[in-house]
Design a protein around this motif. Sequence first.
Motif, PDB file in Angstrom:
ATOM      1  N   PHE A  31      -1.953  -1.376  10.171  1.00 17.10           N
ATOM      2  CA  PHE A  31      -1.020  -0.642   9.348  1.00 17.10           C
ATOM      3  C   PHE A  31       0.077  -0.050  10.226  1.00 17.10           C
ATOM      4  O   PHE A  31      -0.201   0.655  11.175  1.00 17.10           O
ATOM      5  N   HIS A  88      -2.647   0.456  -4.192  1.00 16.51           N
ATOM      6  CA  HIS A  88      -2.091  -0.741  -3.606  1.00 16.51           C
ATOM      7  C   HIS A  88      -2.087  -1.858  -4.629  1.00 16.51           C
ATOM      8  O   HIS A  88      -2.832  -1.804  -5.628  1.00 16.51           O
ATOM      9  N   TYR A 133       0.846  -1.190   0.000  1.00 19.07           N
ATOM     10  CA  TYR A 133       0.000   0.000   0.000  1.00 19.07           C
ATOM     11  C   TYR A 133       0.883   1.241   0.000  1.00 19.07           C
ATOM     12  O   TYR A 133       1.925   1.276   0.643  1.00 19.07           O
ATOM     13  N   TYR A 178       0.577   5.443   0.728  1.00 19.40           N
ATOM     14  CA  TYR A 178      -0.169   6.593   1.217  1.00 19.40           C
ATOM     15  C   TYR A 178       0.736   7.808   1.138  1.00 19.40           C
ATOM     16  O   TYR A 178       1.968   7.682   1.102  1.00 19.40           O
ATOM     17  N   THR A 233     -11.825  -3.824   0.519  1.00 16.72           N
ATOM     18  CA  THR A 233     -10.609  -3.443  -0.193  1.00 16.72           C
ATOM     19  C   THR A 233      -9.407  -3.336   0.733  1.00 16.72           C
ATOM     20  O   THR A 233      -8.272  -3.339   0.273  1.00 16.72           O
ATOM     21  N   GLY A 234      -9.641  -3.234   2.005  1.00 22.52           N
ATOM     22  CA  GLY A 234      -8.548  -3.106   2.956  1.00 22.52           C
ATOM     23  C   GLY A 234      -7.964  -1.711   3.050  1.00 22.52           C
ATOM     24  O   GLY A 234      -7.029  -1.486   3.809  1.00 22.52           O
ATOM     25  N   GLU A 235      -8.496  -0.768   2.278  1.00 26.74           N
ATOM     26  CA  GLU A 235      -7.947   0.581   2.314  1.00 26.74           C
ATOM     27  C   GLU A 235      -8.229   1.243   3.655  1.00 26.74           C
ATOM     28  O   GLU A 235      -9.259   1.007   4.278  1.00 26.74           O
ATOM     29  N   LEU A 236      -7.316   2.079   4.059  1.00 27.96           N
ATOM     30  CA  LEU A 236      -7.421   2.828   5.302  1.00 27.96           C
ATOM     31  C   LEU A 236      -7.667   4.287   4.951  1.00 27.96           C
ATOM     32  O   LEU A 236      -6.959   4.851   4.122  1.00 27.96           O
ATOM     33  N   TYR A 249      -4.847   7.809   0.820  1.00 30.05           N
ATOM     34  CA  TYR A 249      -4.574   6.578   0.093  1.00 30.05           C
ATOM     35  C   TYR A 249      -4.214   6.902  -1.355  1.00 30.05           C
ATOM     36  O   TYR A 249      -4.839   7.762  -1.987  1.00 30.05           O
ATOM     37  N   ARG A 307     -11.177   1.467   8.250  1.00 32.67           N
ATOM     38  CA  ARG A 307     -10.688   0.503   7.265  1.00 32.67           C
ATOM     39  C   ARG A 307     -11.867  -0.084   6.515  1.00 32.67           C
ATOM     40  O   ARG A 307     -12.822  -0.562   7.128  1.00 32.67           O
ATOM     41  N   GLN A 308     -11.779  -0.033   5.187  1.00 28.83           N
ATOM     42  CA  GLN A 308     -12.792  -0.644   4.346  1.00 28.83           C
ATOM     43  C   GLN A 308     -12.657  -2.166   4.421  1.00 28.83           C
ATOM     44  O   GLN A 308     -11.566  -2.696   4.304  1.00 28.83           O
ATOM     45  N   VAL A 312      -1.628  -7.659   4.987  1.00 29.82           N
ATOM     46  CA  VAL A 312      -2.668  -8.420   4.322  1.00 29.82           C
ATOM     47  C   VAL A 312      -3.861  -7.509   4.044  1.00 29.82           C
ATOM     48  O   VAL A 312      -4.087  -6.536   4.750  1.00 29.82           O
ATOM     49  N   ALA A 313      -4.603  -7.837   3.000  1.00 31.48           N
ATOM     50  CA  ALA A 313      -5.753  -7.025   2.641  1.00 31.48           C
ATOM     51  C   ALA A 313      -6.953  -7.323   3.521  1.00 31.48           C
ATOM     52  O   ALA A 313      -7.764  -6.460   3.798  1.00 31.48           O
ATOM     53  N   GLU A 314      -7.058  -8.574   3.971  1.00 29.18           N
ATOM     54  CA  GLU A 314      -8.216  -8.934   4.781  1.00 29.18           C
ATOM     55  C   GLU A 314      -8.209  -8.146   6.087  1.00 29.18           C
ATOM     56  O   GLU A 314      -7.166  -7.930   6.692  1.00 29.18           O
ATOM     57  N   VAL A 315      -9.407  -7.761   6.485  1.00 28.49           N
ATOM     58  CA  VAL A 315      -9.520  -6.980   7.718  1.00 28.49           C
ATOM     59  C   VAL A 315      -9.529  -7.936   8.888  1.00 28.49           C
ATOM     60  O   VAL A 315     -10.502  -8.630   9.131  1.00 28.49           O
TER      61      VAL A 315
END
Lengths: 113, 114
Positions: free
Chosen positions: A101, A49, A34, A36, B100-103, A46, B96-97, A92-95
């Motif tokens: 971060f 990514h 990612y 930023y 998509t994982g975007e912050l 953002y 955090r989405q 990782v993309a998964e929340v």
Amino acid sequence: DAKTTQPPSMDCAEGRAANLPCNHSTISGNEYVYWYRQIHSQGPQYIIHGLKNNETNEMASLIITEDRKSSTLILPHATLRDTAVYYCIVRVAEVTYGQNFVFGPGTRLSVLP
Amino acid sequence: SAVISQKPSRDICQRGTSLTIQCQVDSQVTMMFWYRQQPGQSLTLIATANQGSEATYESGFVIDKFPISRPNLTFSTLTVSNMSPEDSSIYLCSVRQVYTGELFFGEGSRLTVL
């Protein structure tokens, strides 16, 4: 600790491409890269990514090496408004809880007239 | 993308007092976070604000100093308690989405403690 290393600062002439490198030699197979940026006195924004393929959007392009150990953010035509601190982050993309971060010191890009 | 509003945008406070920062998001989000950015430094995660339960704090941050509330999926507060000049920082709310994982970040609250 941040899992990326970036040069502390870079200069770029206005109108030229800005190429910001990032090393992430310990990146895992399911971790994304990612990017930023933080313009002075604002919240981080953002940019882009990617996982392994090169990515492009209206702001920038992201080039990831084949071994995924490094990447380059490209601002194709830098303007004075692109002067900011740029952060490269891998995760990782998964929340998932417990995986957050981590912001390193970033690269301070100065676009010069 | 999520639109995040923080209040106050900046404040000057006296040593020993407390300040509560509010974060409002324009959509329901699962994960909300609070970061601190000390002068000239990068961002440091303070805690994850959990809806309906106690916040999860990172190493070096404690609930007594930084109590956090999250009464619903669109709102959270961070209180900086018993402030000292070392607490002078920008405090940032982020979300955090899920897919998509975007912050995404708010514009931050710049706190100066005299």
